[in-house]
Design a protein around this motif. Structure first.
Motif, short mmCIF file in Angstrom:
data_model
loop_
_atom_site.label_atom_id
_atom_site.label_comp_id
_atom_site.label_asym_id
_atom_site.label_seq_id
_atom_site.Cartn_x
_atom_site.Cartn_y
_atom_site.Cartn_z
N HIS B 81 2.33 2.11 -2.02
CA HIS B 81 2.66 3.25 -2.90
C HIS B 81 3.85 2.74 -3.70
O HIS B 81 5.00 2.97 -3.31
N THR B 82 3.59 2.02 -4.77
CA THR B 82 4.66 1.23 -5.41
C THR B 82 5.90 2.03 -5.79
O THR B 82 7.01 1.56 -5.53
N PRO B 83 5.78 3.24 -6.38
CA PRO B 83 7.02 3.88 -6.82
C PRO B 83 7.96 4.23 -5.67
O PRO B 83 9.17 4.38 -5.87
N PRO B 114 7.19 10.67 -14.55
CA PRO B 114 6.87 9.38 -15.18
C PRO B 114 8.02 8.37 -15.11
O PRO B 114 7.78 7.18 -14.92
N GLU B 115 9.26 8.83 -15.20
CA GLU B 115 10.39 7.90 -15.18
C GLU B 115 10.55 7.28 -13.79
O GLU B 115 10.73 6.06 -13.65
N PHE B 116 10.47 8.12 -12.75
CA PHE B 116 10.55 7.64 -11.36
C PHE B 116 9.45 6.62 -11.10
O PHE B 116 9.68 5.54 -10.54
N VAL B 117 8.23 6.96 -11.51
CA VAL B 117 7.08 6.09 -11.25
C VAL B 117 7.20 4.77 -12.01
O VAL B 117 6.98 3.69 -11.45
N ALA B 118 7.60 4.83 -13.26
CA ALA B 118 7.72 3.59 -14.04
C ALA B 118 8.83 2.71 -13.46
O ALA B 118 8.63 1.51 -13.25
N ASP B 119 9.99 3.28 -13.17
CA ASP B 119 11.10 2.49 -12.63
C ASP B 119 10.77 1.92 -11.26
O ASP B 119 11.05 0.76 -10.97
N GLY B 120 10.16 2.76 -10.42
CA GLY B 120 9.81 2.30 -9.07
C GLY B 120 8.74 1.23 -9.10
O GLY B 120 8.79 0.26 -8.33
N THR B 121 7.77 1.38 -9.98
CA THR B 121 6.70 0.38 -10.07
C THR B 121 7.25 -0.94 -10.59
O THR B 121 6.89 -2.02 -10.10
N ARG B 122 8.15 -0.87 -11.57
CA ARG B 122 8.73 -2.11 -12.10
C ARG B 122 9.49 -2.87 -11.01
O ARG B 122 9.36 -4.09 -10.88
N LEU B 123 10.26 -2.13 -10.21
CA LEU B 123 10.97 -2.77 -9.08
C LEU B 123 9.98 -3.37 -8.09
O LEU B 123 10.14 -4.50 -7.62
N ALA B 124 8.92 -2.63 -7.81
CA ALA B 124 7.91 -3.09 -6.85
C ALA B 124 7.17 -4.32 -7.38
O ALA B 124 6.94 -5.27 -6.63
N PHE B 136 -2.41 -5.53 -6.38
CA PHE B 136 -2.10 -4.52 -5.38
C PHE B 136 -2.93 -3.28 -5.61
O PHE B 136 -3.33 -2.97 -6.73
N ASN B 137 -3.22 -2.57 -4.52
CA ASN B 137 -3.82 -1.25 -4.63
C ASN B 137 -2.71 -0.23 -4.57
O ASN B 137 -1.80 -0.35 -3.76
N ASP B 138 -2.78 0.76 -5.42
CA ASP B 138 -1.74 1.77 -5.45
C ASP B 138 -2.30 3.16 -5.20
O ASP B 138 -3.40 3.48 -5.67
N MET B 139 -1.55 3.97 -4.47
CA MET B 139 -1.92 5.38 -4.28
C MET B 139 -0.66 6.20 -4.52
O MET B 139 0.27 6.19 -3.70
N TYR B 140 -0.61 6.85 -5.69
CA TYR B 140 0.57 7.66 -5.99
C TYR B 140 0.27 8.62 -7.13
O TYR B 140 -0.90 8.80 -7.49
N PHE B 141 1.31 9.22 -7.65
CA PHE B 141 1.17 10.18 -8.74
C PHE B 141 1.57 9.50 -10.06
O PHE B 141 2.16 8.43 -10.05
N PHE B 142 1.22 10.09 -11.18
CA PHE B 142 1.50 9.52 -12.50
C PHE B 142 1.00 8.07 -12.62
O PHE B 142 1.74 7.17 -13.01
N PRO B 143 -0.28 7.84 -12.27
CA PRO B 143 -0.82 6.47 -12.35
C PRO B 143 -0.81 5.93 -13.78
O PRO B 143 -0.87 4.71 -13.97
N LEU B 313 -5.04 -6.61 4.32
CA LEU B 313 -3.67 -6.26 4.71
C LEU B 313 -2.97 -5.46 3.63
O LEU B 313 -3.16 -5.70 2.44
N GLY B 314 -2.14 -4.52 4.07
CA GLY B 314 -1.30 -3.77 3.14
C GLY B 314 0.10 -3.67 3.69
O GLY B 314 0.29 -3.67 4.91
N THR B 315 1.06 -3.60 2.80
CA THR B 315 2.45 -3.44 3.26
C THR B 315 2.78 -1.98 3.51
O THR B 315 3.78 -1.67 4.13
N ASP B 316 1.94 -1.08 2.97
CA ASP B 316 2.30 0.34 2.86
C ASP B 316 3.49 0.44 1.90
O ASP B 316 3.95 -0.56 1.36
N GLY B 317 3.95 1.65 1.66
CA GLY B 317 5.07 1.82 0.73
C GLY B 317 6.38 1.29 1.33
O GLY B 317 6.53 1.24 2.55
N ALA B 318 7.30 0.92 0.45
CA ALA B 318 8.57 0.36 0.92
C ALA B 318 9.44 1.40 1.60
O ALA B 318 10.42 1.05 2.26
#
Lengths: 461, 461
Positions: B81-83, B114-124, B136-143, B313-318
């Motif tokens: 869940h990247t963000p 959108p800001e949280f998701v974009a910033d979190g995804t960029r870090l991820a 990566f496979n992602d499961m979150y909001f604001f895809p 394998l997945g890491t799950d969210g950080a």
């Protein structure tokens, strides 16, 4: 709190000041200082104080700045076999007896000598310093060569006086193992970087007579005892067959179940065993990655913890694990304890931090000397850079350290006040030369691998 | 072997040649090429051939040299869940329900947009590229924001069309989750870096009606289904209470137990369950570190493997794990499988390597496109420097990779032929800016942490 045993090796230049963004002294537990300084004089920690106070007290003193870092006590690796780093990845994915008898022992029989030990220890010390470790316990042969490397590189070590009823290039019999070991201990007893443990290998490789001698020597010389114990189910069966006793009963008969004992592995424990260990003050050295990889069993950390037993961490040798990364070992220990006990609160990040620092020092009998950042203790420190994306954002410093950081984020390490890692660069080890010598051993061992596959001898004791 | 679905994005400059000391293509399994070249044309792997042959075939072509490295297919993180990387270490050492309801959800309710998701995804994405992950496979909001970051950074992603019966800032109800998701899928269906999965959150957060719709949509649109499943014992109890059915029976009723299913976690499995999964071709995504840390249970990897089930394998969210380090996840998976099964041969290093590459690609429905170094596949590659003392001596390349290497040894990464990591430097991400934005969120979240401690709402579905 000044430790009367700690010897100061004062160098010119007086006080060294290290300012880190965060300092986690481990004692008191749970404390995270922000913008503190650690003041070092010679080999000792002089004070831990706010940056502003340090500036006032030493106005002309240059300050080493670690602006994005957490400063910690150096990590203590309470169980390894350093020269076996040359056998890292030499034989994997097999059962312990096959691994040992068909691969590791033949290689050791052919190659172990002062050159192997010195080269392997130098590689191991390079890896340990780069991953924040400032003190390790060693159990191997030719400990004189290990000590030389420690003094050459400035590393702290608890040296095992290995005792085993098997002839090796180092010693022919138990008398010789003991005599050679104690001679070394006498030679180096005034060297503050080096301490000693009596290290009978394991219940299945030492006789009752030897255990009895170890017990008396421990009392007489004031030496702790370091031993592989309850590593596998097989060990218990073997003990019942050969001695008609559980290994713990055998050790108790010889007076070895006490607070001087560093019991390594301990994957086969009943609740009665745990109560007995707690009562006798035995220290446990947990090596989770080695135990998982060799499928030996799982040390019940949570139960030991609840019983009040001091649990330290060891990587085991790199031939088993396959690295000397104590932070990763601590991470595995924490996650595994939660998973196995079914309790996400079973251990917390501060407890895991204790295991890799103060508990290790205590287990090795060095709890007054190292393992926390306190005035009067040896200046054994490590710094980890938290600015990497992998440890951002930084909601909680100790959480990021234990659950997200990795070994390559360690940038600086001091042992006894001497900076052995300076911005990621080893100051006392020529890394190119260490890698060249590892490759030399790689070639030598490659030749052996095919040759010895058929020539396997059974262990008969 | 050329994949008809793979779209070539040819760039000027023709062929790129990468020479690595070792190339491990993953398919064929167990192969380690020494001094081979991988030839890339546009976004595709053109050939895998000896260096000398490459020099003859392209005599004027400059060769990228990785003289101490192993070149691998890029790693595939099959569940995250990247963000949530912005919530790394925000709440640790607590039980799953407390962690979720008292910490994670309140933070998400307040901040996810959108800001949280974009910033979190960029870090991820920065963290993933630095650790060798190329998909990566992602499961979150604001895809939509996640997709924008993938295209901006050149990262490959399987985007979850998240479906949950809870109103969020992204969507008010199931209709809206599905409609918004499918609109995105239509918008980006010709973009080769992006694929999609239908992602009903978990059995306890989606109704029967929704499961039935997901099943029909999966068949109609040819979309795989990605779902948290059998993560905890509680989930099974809840399912019996609310639906009078085991979650697997419920999914089967809706026609969801098939080879399109990516079943994530799967820590609660009987041998009958395993036989049923094998028969139906379900893919399992194993997240060992998350399961251990949250004490959810342990996925029986060895038994799944023996039954012939594809395990990724997945890491799950950080926020759970607390990193996106797939190599460490693979190492944990391997060691844990040996330890839990009591068999040191339960999995070997090559099988672990499969899990983090080709099995992940297959699980995500991208097995023809990525996951191995084969002509016709996308040029998704990563290189790891083996010259560090931590991976010396180099007796066996794959052993050192799986049991001794760590994430910071990855130096170079290509996705679809584009070099996203070049000698350790990110080429499409401004790391300073990513860290600054992580710190901005750290401040915002710090304000919330105290404030919401008392204002906890129960999940009622």
């Amino acid at each position: 709190m000044r430790n009367p045993n700690a010897r100061s090796e004062r160098r010119s230049g007086g006080v060294t000041l290290i300012h880190a963004r965060y300092t986690v002294p481990v004692r008191p537990q749970g404390v995270v200082h922000e913008n503190y300084c650690v003041a070092i004089e010679g080999d000792l920690i002089l004070d831990v104080l706010p940056l502003a106070d340090a500036r006032r007290r030493w106005p002309d003193q240059e300050i080493i700045s670690l602006p994005e870092h957490v400063l910690l006590p150096g990590l203590v690796n309470a169980h390894t076999h350093t020269p076996m780093t040359l056998l890292r990845g030499y034989a994997d994915d097999m059962e312990l007896p096959v691994w040992l008898k068909e691969h590791i022992w033949p290689a050791e029989r052919k190659f172990v000598g002062p050159e192997f030990v010195a080269d392997g220890t130098r590689l191991a010390v390079a890896e340990m310093i780069r991953s924040g470790t400032t003190c390790f316990n060693d159990m191997y042969f030719f400990p004189d060569a290990t000590i030389d490397v420690c003094l050459e590189t400035g590393m702290r070590a608890s040296i095992g006086i290995t005792i085993i009823e098997i002839e090796t290039a180092w010693a022919s019999d138990v008398d010789s193992y003991i005599e050679k070991g104690l001679r070394l201990q006498q030679q180096w007893k005034s060297q503050p970087l080096v301490s000693f443990t009596l290290s009978p290998h394991a219940p299945y490789t030492v006789s009752d007579e030897t255990l009895s001698r170890v017990s008396h020597l421990s009392a007489e010389w004031g030496l702790p005892v370091h031993m592989h114990l309850l590593e596998t189910e097989w060990e218990i069966k073997q003990s019942h067959q050969q001695h008609d006793l559980h290994p713990l009963n055998r050790l108790e008969q010889h007076g070895l179940l006490n607070s001087s004992l560093q019991a390594v592995h301990m994957t086969q424990l009943s609740s009665d065993d745990i109560a007995r260990l707690a009562k006798s003050g035995v220290n446990v050295v947990h090596c989770p990655q080695s135990n998982l990889k060799l499928a030996s069993g799982i040390c019940p950390l949570t139960e030991l913890w609840k019983a009040g037993i001091n649990v330290a961490l060891g990587t085991d040798g790199a031939a088993a694990n396959n690295d000397l990364d104590l932070l990763a070992e601590a991470q595995t220990a924490g996650l595994l304890a939660k998973g196995i006990s079914g309790d996400a609160k079973a251990v917390n990040a501060n407890q895991v931090l204790d295991m890799m620092t103060i508990n290790g020092a205590r287990a090795l009998g060095l709890g007054e000397r190292t393992g926390s950042i306190e005035p009067g203790k040896q200046a054994d420190l490590c710094a980890l850079d938290l600015s990497a994306p992998e440890t951002q954002p930084l909601h909680h410093v100790v959480s990021q350290l234990i659950y997200a950081a990795s070994r390559r984020q360690f940038t600086d390490v001091w042992v006894a006040g001497k900076r052995l890692l300076d911005g990621g660069r080893l100051t006392t080890i020529d890394l190119d030369s260490v890698i060249r010598s590892a490759r030399k051993w790689q070639s030598r061992l490659a030749g052996l691998e095919a040759e010895t596959e058929t020539e396997v001898k059974e262990l008969a004791l």
